[in-house]
Design an enzyme around this catalytic site. Structure first.
Site, PDB file in Angstrom:
ATOM      1  N   ASP A  92       0.805  -1.221   0.000  1.00  0.00           N
ATOM      2  CA  ASP A  92       0.000   0.000   0.000  1.00  0.00           C
ATOM      3  C   ASP A  92       0.836   1.269   0.000  1.00  0.00           C
ATOM      4  OD1 ASP A  92      -1.712  -2.219   1.234  1.00  0.00           O
ATOM      5  OD2 ASP A  92      -3.160  -0.655   0.717  1.00  0.00           O
ATOM      6  N   HIS A 135       3.363   4.488   9.301  1.00  0.00           N
ATOM      7  CA  HIS A 135       3.356   3.063   8.946  1.00  0.00           C
ATOM      8  C   HIS A 135       4.738   2.553   8.565  1.00  0.00           C
ATOM      9  CE1 HIS A 135      -0.960   2.956   9.079  1.00  0.00           C
ATOM     10  NE2 HIS A 135      -1.058   3.899   8.169  1.00  0.00           N
ATOM     11  N   ASP A 172      -4.679   9.761  13.886  1.00  0.00           N
ATOM     12  CA  ASP A 172      -4.970   9.259  12.534  1.00  0.00           C
ATOM     13  C   ASP A 172      -5.877   8.029  12.678  1.00  0.00           C
ATOM     14  OD1 ASP A 172      -3.441   9.224   9.523  1.00  0.00           O
ATOM     15  OD2 ASP A 172      -4.359   7.344  10.185  1.00  0.00           O
ATOM     16  N   HIS A 174      -5.742   5.288  11.154  1.00  0.00           N
ATOM     17  CA  HIS A 174      -5.037   4.011  10.952  1.00  0.00           C
ATOM     18  C   HIS A 174      -4.055   3.790  12.098  1.00  0.00           C
ATOM     19  CE1 HIS A 174      -6.204   5.234   6.829  1.00  0.00           C
ATOM     20  NE2 HIS A 174      -6.422   3.941   6.663  1.00  0.00           N
ATOM     21  N   ASP A 265      -7.808  11.680   8.717  1.00  0.00           N
ATOM     22  CA  ASP A 265      -8.753  10.727   8.125  1.00  0.00           C
ATOM     23  C   ASP A 265      -9.709  10.192   9.188  1.00  0.00           C
ATOM     24  OD1 ASP A 265      -5.984   8.363   7.615  1.00  0.00           O
ATOM     25  OD2 ASP A 265      -6.703   9.400   9.407  1.00  0.00           O
TER      26      ASP A 265
HETATM   27  C1  LIG Z   1       0.735   7.454   7.624  1.00  0.00           C
HETATM   28  O1  LIG Z   1      -0.070   7.515   6.467  1.00  0.00           O
HETATM   29  C2  LIG Z   1      -1.328   7.985   6.758  1.00  0.00           C
HETATM   30  C3  LIG Z   1      -2.337   6.876   6.686  1.00  0.00           C
HETATM   31  O2  LIG Z   1      -2.374   6.171   7.911  1.00  0.00           O
HETATM   32  O3  LIG Z   1      -3.554   7.514   6.478  1.00  0.00           O
HETATM   33  C4  LIG Z   1      -2.004   5.897   5.536  1.00  0.00           C
HETATM   34  C5  LIG Z   1      -3.154   4.944   5.279  1.00  0.00           C
HETATM   35  C6  LIG Z   1      -2.755   3.817   4.326  1.00  0.00           C
HETATM   36  C7  LIG Z   1      -3.987   3.067   3.860  1.00  0.00           C
HETATM   37  C8  LIG Z   1      -3.619   1.883   3.005  1.00  0.00           C
HETATM   38  N1  LIG Z   1      -4.827   1.158   2.570  1.00  0.00           N
HETATM   39  C9  LIG Z   1      -5.552   1.914   1.548  1.00  0.00           C
HETATM   40  C10 LIG Z   1      -6.729   1.105   1.054  1.00  0.00           C
HETATM   41  C11 LIG Z   1      -7.549   1.999   0.117  1.00  0.00           C
HETATM   42  N2  LIG Z   1      -8.940   1.957   0.496  1.00  0.00           N
HETATM   43 ZN   LIG Z   2      -4.536   7.238   8.203  1.00  0.00          ZN
END
Ligand SMILES: COCC(O)(O)CCCCCNCCCN
Ligand SMILES: [Zn+2]
Length: 664
Positions: A92, A135, A172, A174, A265
């Site tokens: 990702d 991440h 965040d 995530h 987010d």
């Molecule tokens: C530190 O980076 C900021 C974050 O945590 O927002 C990154 C999120 C990666 C999300 C990966 N999957 C995406 C699936 C699409 N539907």
């Molecule tokens: Zn995120």
């Protein structure tokens, strides 16, 4: 001291060069709309602009391996095919000829921010960066991240400034597993993260993202995960977790520096989070962290993919860092069942590590961590069925309310022979009181409290209140001969229909509070050494500390776990903070209390103190002017009976006050 803003448009100069549905949301416009919103709102001009810089190899190697760094160094010279090939080994995330440069700028920006705060050039600040960081791991890129900006910043702060304890708050949506892996055995870095989890069905689908990952070896207790097992979480859910999980531990940890993985987010409208918390929640999340570490707070952008809510959330965060009044959060309905389960699990997992969580309840019967990972089919059905009611991008929300700074920040009403503390504006004008009110005052007090200048004091007091509620003045300090009498007057004579609800925080013991109306116009929370079982009602809540208000541990525990949640739910238009003579409250605690209460009523706090306590006017003025409160040093373990009594009080009151719930 000011607020630093780091932004460099160079970090907008990389993007996804091929088709990859997982990465298409990570676009340069994220940074552009955030910065432009700050410019358009005039906020960027109020910040101190700090230039970005590239992180050096040695700084990057504080977290990452040489092997990984050397590999990333090759990417600027790769063909498109090589970049695709190189990307395949990670998850990702995507690479671009310019992403290595931008990743060094992102990490370097975080370090510039740490330098600015640690050298006292600024009080706090925010770095608008991409690629994000939380991440990425020792030897791998992941989740749009190349270098772990915040993890590098934490190690850098410890190495360069000898910082002993760093708190990392990751709001965040995530889980920043890269940060967790970096510090899970390190007791000097406390990592807190909430994240969409859905019983391991949400990306990155890690078992170690659950609440029972508490850290390892000497780091046990210093990793706090709060999994969200449903979408649609709202402001109440976020504030409950801050009040009942993060803040008690953060105050006990007593960090020297606070770093925020500021991902937005977790706001409404975001396609990744699918949550319902509004952008103004970040004003409060930021505020609640600003009295830790003497105000030293560095926020570094992580995620945020709805360009509208991202820009609004960034502005809300920056406005709070600048010290502007907070927006009132309306109709907080208390946390949902799933959020309560999650916070109860987190609290019980950590009660053995943190004395402020010692009395936390056992985990809920429906132990959420063992719920089997739902079958794909079941998950599919749920997704289709739940789609319409979820907070998707189509969701709309109101523009955050304007947060206007009153012309006067802090006013004072003092006897003529008392000097006005620096920074406060003495209020000498006062309209004549109606004769009716004067006679009411006089026959209410046979004491001399209302002699000649007593009436003047009261007329100035009422004038001050009127100026607060029309936002001409933000907050005020009033010295009176008899603070109990003054409190009674204010509470009973508040006729202004602009004030629908008054939160009265009474510090120290005071006998007759029975005049409290029960219609909800006034909510009194009294913190003292007195136990008054009989008087308790929904709107009169006595908190008893065995050793009285001088017991700072018990005091802060009651403020965080009871007063704050109550205040958010009650949502007053005015806060009356009454310091009873001889309360014994410690100065730093007094300033922390004033700081935290600024979160309510757009900061309209009226402090009532007795003339003979004018010695603490200076620290009161400092807190009213928005200066960060001093850290609460070496907090002892709260008295067991106090901790236990607080849990029982919450259980008893939670039927009336939903924000007090900590057990499902
Ligand atoms: C530190 O980076 C900021 C974050 O945590 O927002 C990154 C999120 C990666 C999300 C990966 N999957 C995406 C699936 C699409 N539907
Ligand atoms: Zn995120």
């Amino acid at each position: 001291m000011g607020t630093a803003l780091l932004y460099d448009e160079e970090m907008t100069k990389y993007k996804l060069l091929w088709v990859d549905p997982a990465c298409k949301i990570e676009v340069p416009e994220r940074l552009i709309v955030s910065y432009e919103a700050l410019v358009r709102s005039g906020l960027s001009d109020r910040c101190i602009s700090i230039p970005a810089r590239e992180a050096s190899d040695s700084e990057i190697l504080l977290v990452h391996s040489e092997l990984y760094l050397e590999a990333v160094k090759k990417t600027p010279y790769m063909t498109l095919e090589d970049l695709k090939e190189f990307t395949l080994q990670f998850g990702d995330v995507y690479f671009h000829p310019n992403i290595y440069h931008c990743a060094k700028l992102a990490s370097g920006s975080a370090l510039q921010l740490v330098d600015s705060v640690m050298t006292g050039k600024v009080r706090n600040g925010i770095a608008l960066v991409r690629p994000p960081g939380h991440h990425s791991m020792h030897g791998a890129a992941n989740g749009f991240c190349v270098f772990n900006n915040v993890a590098i910043a934490a190690r850098y702060a410890k190495q360069k400034y000898g910082v002993k304890r760093v708190l990392i708050v990751d709001w965040d949506i995530h889980h920043g597993q890269g940060v967790q892996y970096c510090f899970e055995d390190d007791p000097s870095v406390l990592y807190f993260s909430w994240h969409r989890y859905e019983h391991q069905n949400f990306w990155p689908n890690l078992r170690e993202s659950d609440y029972d990952s508490v850290g390892k070896e000497s780091g046990a207790g210093f990793n706090i995960n709060v999994p969200w097992n449903n979408v649609g979480m709202e402001n109440s859910d976020y504030l409950s977790v801050f009040c009942h999980v993060l803040l008690p531990v953060a105050y006990e940890f007593c960090p020297d520096l606070v770093l925020v993985c500021a991902g937005f987010d977790s706001a409404i409208g975001d396609p990744e989070g699918e949550m319902c918390a509004t952008p103004d929640i970040f004003a409060h999340l930021t505020h609640l962290l600003m009295n830790l570490a003497g105000g030293k707070l560095c926020a570094v952008l992580e995620g945020g993919y709805n360009l509208t809510s991202l820009a609004q959330s960034v502005c809300q965060t920056v406005q709070t860092l600048l010290g502007d009044p907070l927006p009132q959060l309306a109709n907080l309905r208390g946390p949902c069942k799933s959020a309560i389960e999650s916070l109860q699990c987190a609290r019980s997992a950590h009660r053995r590590y943190w004395s402020f969580l010692k009395h936390a309840a056992d985990p809920p019967m429906t132990d959420i961590s063992t719920k089997h990972v739902k079958s794909a089919m079941e998950e599919e059905e749920k997704t289709e069925m739940a789609e319409e009611e979820r907070c998707t991008e189509g969701k709309v929300w109101p523009e955050p309310p304007e947060r206007l700074c009153p012309p006067v920040c802090s006013a004072s009403v003092l006897p003529d022979d008392v000097a006005c503390p620096d920074g406060l504006k003495r209020l000498s004008s006062s309209k004549d009181l109606e004769p009716l009110l004067v006679s009411k005052l006089k026959n209410r007090f046979r004491t001399a409290a209302v002699d000649g200048d007593g009436v003047t004091t009261f007329s100035r007091l009422y004038t001050l209140i009127e100026k607060l509620v029309v936002n001409e003045i933000r907050n005020g300090l009033v010295l009176v001969p008899d603070v109990a009498a003054a409190m009674m007057c204010v509470v009973q004579d508040l006729t202004s229909d602009l004030v629908k609800r008054v939160l009265v925080v009474c510090v120290g013991k005071e006998k007759e509070l029975d005049y409290i109306t029960t219609d909800g116009k006034v909510l009194v929370v009294q913190i003292s050494s007195e136990d008054s079982e009989e008087q308790r009602s929904k709107y009169y809540i006595p908190v008893c500390l065995k050793k009285g208000c001088s017991d700072t541990s018990g005091f802060i525990q009651a403020v965080l776990g009871l007063l704050l949640p109550l205040g958010y739910e009650y949502n007053p238009d005015l806060v009356l903070l009454v310091r009873m003579p001889g309360s014994g409250v410690v100065d730093s605690m007094w300033q922390q209390l004033i700081g935290l209460l600024q979160g309510f009523a757009k900061g309209h706090t009226l402090v009532l103190m007795q003339v003979n306590e004018k010695a603490c006017m200076g620290s009161t003025a400092s807190a009213l002017l928005g200066h960060p409160a001093p850290p609460l040093q070496d907090l002892q373990t709260p008295f067991p009976e106090d901790g236990d009594a607080l849990e029982r009080l919450r259980e008893r009151l939670q039927a009336d006050w939903k924000m007090l719930q900590t057990t499902s």
